[in-house]
Design an enzyme around this catalytic site. Structure first.
Site, PDB file in Angstrom:
ATOM      1  N   ASN A 162      33.912   3.968  47.961  1.00  8.61           N
ATOM      2  CA  ASN A 162      32.716   4.276  48.749  1.00  8.61           C
ATOM      3  C   ASN A 162      32.811   3.781  50.188  1.00  8.61           C
ATOM      4  O   ASN A 162      31.824   3.801  50.922  1.00  8.61           O
ATOM      5  CB  ASN A 162      31.461   3.701  48.073  1.00  8.61           C
ATOM      6  N   MET A 305      26.857   9.897  51.714  1.00  6.56           N
ATOM      7  CA  MET A 305      27.566  10.616  52.771  1.00  6.56           C
ATOM      8  C   MET A 305      26.829  11.856  53.279  1.00  6.56           C
ATOM      9  O   MET A 305      27.347  12.563  54.140  1.00  6.56           O
ATOM     10  CB  MET A 305      28.968  10.992  52.301  1.00  6.56           C
ATOM     11  N   SER A 309      21.341   6.483  56.927  1.00 11.83           N
ATOM     12  CA  SER A 309      21.312   5.033  56.735  1.00 11.83           C
ATOM     13  C   SER A 309      20.210   4.404  57.571  1.00 11.83           C
ATOM     14  O   SER A 309      19.601   5.068  58.415  1.00 11.83           O
ATOM     15  CB  SER A 309      22.671   4.431  57.128  1.00 11.83           C
ATOM     16  N   HIS A 326      21.771  -3.530  49.547  1.00  8.05           N
ATOM     17  CA  HIS A 326      22.960  -3.238  50.364  1.00  8.05           C
ATOM     18  C   HIS A 326      23.160  -1.744  50.572  1.00  8.05           C
ATOM     19  O   HIS A 326      24.075  -1.335  51.283  1.00  8.05           O
ATOM     20  CB  HIS A 326      24.198  -3.839  49.719  1.00  8.05           C
TER      21      HIS A 326
END
Length: 397
Positions: A162, A305, A309, A326
């Site tokens: 990842n 992806m 974020s 996280h």
């Protein structure tokens, strides 16, 4: 939401998610951790899911003990991000060349540099301290000494799984550079060595899960593990710093006319151990898939992806041991994702992102992850959002 408390054998389990939404095997892991004699607190992040020994997305606070398998094999894995002076208007219509230049500059997968990167030759990277760092390698476990050449050549490389490098836009159109990586093979070698060593110690016999084997304070195995652990965490930090400098160099060359400038880099571990004090007690706090979110601490919480974020700032909630999630967290295993989704699904879910869309990364498809917006919403008492980013380029390992 605030947290929900679930009873545990030695400590309550504080959960920043609905306990009913947590898979049974992960819930059992949390209960197992709560049985450890040295446990002083356990906080569970909204991205929680099954891991090795301990769940990913948990914060384990212990007094006089640390569990190497709970830290995991990618010691010091984490994120770095930096805001640039570029905007969306500076970007070309076709981003494939830029993606190719990034991949040429930074080895991915199991790749490494032909020769170790010279930090003094990289723009924006502090040149000092490198000799001392590598000299300290002489003090790590003998079992990994033969890996030093590989470790030097992997400094400044991405890895696989990842891990990723991204070119992102925030909601105002500013360009950000972001990446996710850790301590590469040398971190795994050190972790595997110490996990095996801990499992053989007499005080760990009879634990509910052998992967919860610990090292105890004031013992030689603990001293040696802490030495190697903190060195590997530093390696991971340096690895991200070198990669970010290489990434910035690519951007400066590709956008030469724009004379790109960069704000200070934000960087945070999310698989690591820290020495912290709570309620008058010195604790070893293991964040396995969690970031530090002390008051004013900047952090990075990535989605997948194709979903974007968040840049966040910690609120200093001691109930979570000053921690936050996280990332989005997986909602299905890699094997399950490969069975469920096709390359066509991957193309659909990553539309508008310049990235790999082949079978080798189907296990990283956005549909395999929890919705990042919900994960952020569940921890509004842990962090505040500073910026929301959406990737336009994603380089996968």
């Amino acid at each position: 939401m605030s947290y929900v408390e679930v009873p545990g054998a030695k400590v309550p389990i504080r959960m920043w998610t609905d306990p009913a939404s947590v898979e049974d095997v992960a819930m059992q892991q949390l209960r197992n951790v709560a049985t450890l004699p040295w446990i002083k607190g356990l906080a569970v992040m909204p991205d929680v899911h099954f891991g090795k020994g301990a769940t990913v997305g948990s914060v384990i606070a212990m007094h006089g003990a640390v569990c190497p398998a709970a830290v995991g094999v990618d010691i010091g894995c984490g994120m770095s991000a930096v805001k640039t002076s570029l905007t969306a208007n500076d970007l070309p219509g076709d981003l494939s060349r830029l993606r190719s230049k990034i991949e040429q500059a930074i080895p991915v997968g199991r790749g490494m540099h032909d020769d170790p990167v010279d930090p003094s030759g990289l723009y924006g990277l502090a040149a000092g301290g490198w000799d001392d760092f590598w000299e300290r390698f002489d003090g790590v476990a003998e079992a990994v000494k033969f890996r030093q050449e590989r470790a030097t050549k992997q400094m400044g490389t991405l890895g696989s799984g990842n891990h990723f490098i991204e070119f992102c836009l925030d909601e105002s159109g500013s360009v950000w550079l972001m990446l996710h990586s850790g301590s590469r093979n040398i971190g795994k070698e050190l972790a595997d060595f110490h996990i095996g060593r801990a499992q053989g110690l007499p005080h760990n016999q009879g634990l509910v899960d052998r992967d919860l084997a610990v090292f105890l304070a004031d013992t030689e195995p603990m001293r040696e593990y802490r030495n190697d652990l903190f060195w590997a965490q530093e390696y991971a930090k340096h690895n991200r710093a070198v990669m970010m400098a290489l990434f910035q160099n690519v951007v400066r060359k590709e956008f030469k006319k724009a004379k790109v400038t960069f704000e200070p880099v934000i960087s945070c571990h999310h698989n690591y151990v820290a020495e912290e004090r709570y309620d008058g007690m010195d604790l070893l706090v293991t964040r396995k898939g969690a970031i530090r979110a002390g008051s004013g601490d900047y952090g990075i919480i990535p989605g997948s992806m194709g979903t974007g974020s968040y840049i966040v700032k910690g609120l200093g909630n001691e109930k979570s041991f000053n921690s936050a999630s996280h990332g989005a967290g997986r909602k299905m295993s890699r094997n399950a994702a490969k069975k469920r989704f096709s390359t066509k699904d991957l193309e659909d879910q990553t539309r508008g992102v310049e990235c790999r869309k082949d079978s080798g990364v189907v296990d990283e498809i956005p549909g395999a992850y929890k919705p990042i917006e919900k994960v952020i919403d569940q921890q509004r008492d842990l962090v505040e959002v500073v910026a929301k980013l959406k990737q336009v380029i994603c380089v996968k390992g």
